[in-house]
Design an enzyme around this catalytic site. Structure first.
Site, PDB file in Angstrom:
ATOM      1  N   ASN A 114       0.702  -1.306   0.151  1.00 48.48           N
ATOM      2  CA  ASN A 114       0.189   0.047  -0.164  1.00 48.48           C
ATOM      3  C   ASN A 114       0.992   1.128  -0.040  1.00 48.48           C
ATOM      4  OD1 ASN A 114      -2.338   1.967   0.468  1.00 48.48           O
ATOM      5  ND2 ASN A 114      -3.304  -0.089   0.087  1.00 48.48           N
ATOM      6  N   ARG A 115       0.226   2.446   0.311  1.00 51.57           N
ATOM      7  CA  ARG A 115       0.806   3.804   0.106  1.00 51.57           C
ATOM      8  C   ARG A 115       1.789   4.306   1.318  1.00 51.57           C
ATOM      9  NH1 ARG A 115      -4.041   3.303  -2.188  1.00 51.57           N
ATOM     10  NH2 ARG A 115      -4.102   3.858  -4.463  1.00 51.57           N
ATOM     11  N   HIS A 140       2.706   0.421  -3.189  1.00 50.78           N
ATOM     12  CA  HIS A 140       3.267  -1.207  -3.509  1.00 50.78           C
ATOM     13  C   HIS A 140       4.565  -1.560  -4.047  1.00 50.78           C
ATOM     14  CE1 HIS A 140      -1.155  -2.250  -2.629  1.00 50.78           C
ATOM     15  NE2 HIS A 140      -1.280  -2.047  -3.996  1.00 50.78           N
ATOM     16  N   HIS A 212      -1.632  -9.817  -3.277  1.00 50.81           N
ATOM     17  CA  HIS A 212      -2.621  -9.006  -4.085  1.00 50.81           C
ATOM     18  C   HIS A 212      -3.637  -9.897  -4.792  1.00 50.81           C
ATOM     19  CE1 HIS A 212      -4.483  -5.441  -5.288  1.00 50.81           C
ATOM     20  NE2 HIS A 212      -3.486  -4.750  -4.592  1.00 50.81           N
ATOM     21  N   TYR A 214      -6.813 -11.069  -6.571  1.00 48.52           N
ATOM     22  CA  TYR A 214      -8.335 -10.614  -6.653  1.00 48.52           C
ATOM     23  C   TYR A 214      -9.161 -11.716  -6.747  1.00 48.52           C
ATOM     24  CZ  TYR A 214      -6.367  -5.878  -8.413  1.00 48.52           C
ATOM     25  OH  TYR A 214      -5.911  -4.573  -8.605  1.00 48.52           O
ATOM     26  N   ASP A 278     -11.646   1.093  -0.114  1.00 47.10           N
ATOM     27  CA  ASP A 278     -10.134   0.822  -0.489  1.00 47.10           C
ATOM     28  C   ASP A 278      -9.578   1.489   0.937  1.00 47.10           C
ATOM     29  OD1 ASP A 278      -7.795   0.627  -1.298  1.00 47.10           O
ATOM     30  OD2 ASP A 278      -7.920   2.131  -3.089  1.00 47.10           O
ATOM     31  N   GLN A 315      -6.616  -4.622   4.305  1.00 44.93           N
ATOM     32  CA  GLN A 315      -7.175  -3.441   3.339  1.00 44.93           C
ATOM     33  C   GLN A 315      -8.091  -4.218   2.359  1.00 44.93           C
ATOM     34  OE1 GLN A 315      -5.567  -0.422   2.953  1.00 44.93           O
ATOM     35  NE2 GLN A 315      -6.834   0.162   1.184  1.00 44.93           N
ATOM     36  N   GLU A 343      -5.973  -7.825   1.736  1.00 40.67           N
ATOM     37  CA  GLU A 343      -4.708  -7.729   1.899  1.00 40.67           C
ATOM     38  C   GLU A 343      -4.513  -7.675   3.315  1.00 40.67           C
ATOM     39  OE1 GLU A 343      -3.310  -4.609  -1.162  1.00 40.67           O
ATOM     40  OE2 GLU A 343      -5.500  -4.763  -1.584  1.00 40.67           O
TER      41      GLU A 343
HETATM   42  C1  BGC Z   1      -4.888  -0.400  -3.173  1.00 44.74           C
HETATM   43  C2  BGC Z   1      -5.669   0.276  -4.197  1.00 44.74           C
HETATM   44  C3  BGC Z   1      -5.045   0.280  -5.610  1.00 44.74           C
HETATM   45  C4  BGC Z   1      -5.115  -1.329  -5.917  1.00 44.74           C
HETATM   46  C5  BGC Z   1      -4.044  -1.631  -7.130  1.00 44.74           C
HETATM   47  C6  BGC Z   1      -4.912  -1.675  -3.407  1.00 44.74           C
HETATM   48  O1  BGC Z   1      -4.148  -2.432  -2.419  1.00 44.74           O
HETATM   49  O2  BGC Z   1      -5.341   0.118  -2.082  1.00 44.74           O
HETATM   50  O3  BGC Z   1      -5.838   1.751  -4.111  1.00 44.74           O
HETATM   51  O4  BGC Z   1      -5.687   0.791  -6.556  1.00 44.74           O
HETATM   52  O5  BGC Z   1      -4.236  -2.121  -4.823  1.00 44.74           O
HETATM   53  O6  BGC Z   1      -3.110  -0.983  -7.079  1.00 44.74           O
END
Ligand code: BGC
Length: 379
Positions: A114-115, A140, A212, A214, A278, A315, A343
């Site tokens: 994440n950020r 990431h 990550h 999906y 998110d 997340q 996540e």
């Molecule tokens: C983030 C999203 C992001 C996604 C794909 C997630 O873990 O929280 O904001 O767009 O990953 O990059």
């Protein structure tokens, strides 16, 4: 997901494995080996290194495919309530698909999941500048995070398992310290995918590893995940600013669309959340032992997934930025809300938030975290 190329590939692989018992030529051509429930097939090359696809199969015939490119889980085949197998994760049938840089489909994420706000942090008085690859923020792990590197694969002992190793060098993507990472994927006979992460550093550094995947439990991305039910064991979450950086506040979910303490359809209140979910959920677990933290269910397929982790945060990302740009092998576009991520990790932007649990790994310390995704079918 519908994966038209999957069945021919599987039949091909089975034939090759059978043939390899009797024929040297077949052995040479197959490039497929099997060890303790793991099959290896050549998948091409990236960065001048061999990329393989590994298939983990348990006694129930449940299969997970993982490539050492980005440590990506490309497929997880699970039967539905009628016994029909399909993959519950989004993935591609070839390395090519991943080289187009999809948004982290199935990948291992690091050095920081994440950020990190403003793409920088200060540690022991020194400011480190990272790639601003998400507006002004860092996401990431940067331009070439662990999702885009080739990991060294090794067969692990016992149950179907695969260990991936990677040395992230001092200064890579701006992070301090040589970080030696080892991640093991295991598939148990209880249909659990266990991800066990280990790391050591030679300089203090932030570390926040995750996966990550999906998920769409219906196995078909033509269905959105808005009808999936979700329960998260979190009384609090971390609100974010317009660029998805936590404000630093820990806020109660009660009375908000973030209250998933009771199983609730994802689509029920998503319109009240700007941009969709998110957000980092502050898990109620009070110690770092494995806890059941989330349960996802799809009534159409009957599939249910439980998430267990030792991490303090989750997340929940409802696939808001998926926009059909990426397509499955059969051409099906991967549209908004057709998959979601759960996540397990520390909170976003922790290196800049002294009130969040620390993500700093010191030399001599051992980073160890475990997450388990368990799938079952309710008939
Ligand atoms: C983030 C999203 C992001 C996604 C794909 C997630 O873990 O929280 O904001 O767009 O990953 O990059």
């Amino acid at each position: 997901m519908k994966r038209l190329l999957f069945y021919p590939a599987m039949i091909g692989m089975l034939c090759l494995t059978l043939l390899s018992c009797g024929s040297n030529d077949a052995k040479k051509d197959a490039a497929a080996t099997t060890k303790q429930g793991v099959t290896q097939t050549s998948w091409g090359q990236a960065d001048g290194k061999d990329v393989n696809l590994y298939t983990l199969t348990n006694k129930n015939g449940v299969q997970v495919k993982v490539t050492n490119y980005g440590g990506i889980v490309t497929s997880w085949l699970v039967p539905d309530k009628n016994g029909k197998q399909s993959s519950i994760v989004i993935g591609f049938d070839s390395l090519q698909g991943y080289l187009q840089k999809p948004p982290y489909f199935g990948a291992l994420i690091g050095r920081y999941g994440n950020r990190i706000g403003n793409a920088r942090f200060t540690l022991d008085g020194k400011t480190y500048t990272l790639a601003a690859n998400d507006g002004k923020n860092h996401l990431h792990g940067g331009n070439k995070g662990y999702d885009k590197v080739v990991w060294d694969a090794a067969f692990a002992d016992s149950i179907p398992a695969l260990t991936l190793n990677y040395l992230s060098k001092d200064g890579e993507e701006g992070y301090p310290g040589n970080l030696k990472i080892s991640v093991t994927y295991s598939l148990t006979d209880d249909n659990e995918l266990v991800i066990d992460y280990n790391a050591e550093t030679d300089k203090a550094t932030p570390v926040n590893l995750t996966n990550h995947c999906y998920f769409n439990l219906s196995g078909d991305v033509k269905n959105t995940i808005l009808d999936h039910s979700l329960q998260i064991d979190a009384d609090n979450y971390t609100p974010v600013d317009a660029t998805l950086i936590p404000t630093g506040e820990i806020k109660a979910v009660k009375g908000t669309p973030f209250d998933f303490t009771q199983s609730t359809k994802i689509g029920a209140r998503i319109d009240q959340v700007q941009g969709g979910y998110d957000h980092n959920f502050v898990l109620n677990s009070k110690d770092s032992t494995l806890h059941l933290v989330a349960t996802l269910a799809d009534s159409i397929s009957g599939r249910k997934m439980e998430v267990y982790t030792v991490e303090p945060g989750l997340q929940f990302y409802s696939g808001n930025f998926l926009d059909g740009t990426f397509k499955l092998a059969d051409g099906t576009p991967i549209n908004k809300h057709t998959a979601l991520c759960l996540e397990t990790q520390h909170y976003p932007d922790s290196p800049n938030k002294p009130n969040f649990p620390s993500t700093i790994l010191q030399p001599g310390q051992k980073y160890h975290t475990v997450t388990k995704y368990k799938v079952s079918v309710e008939k």
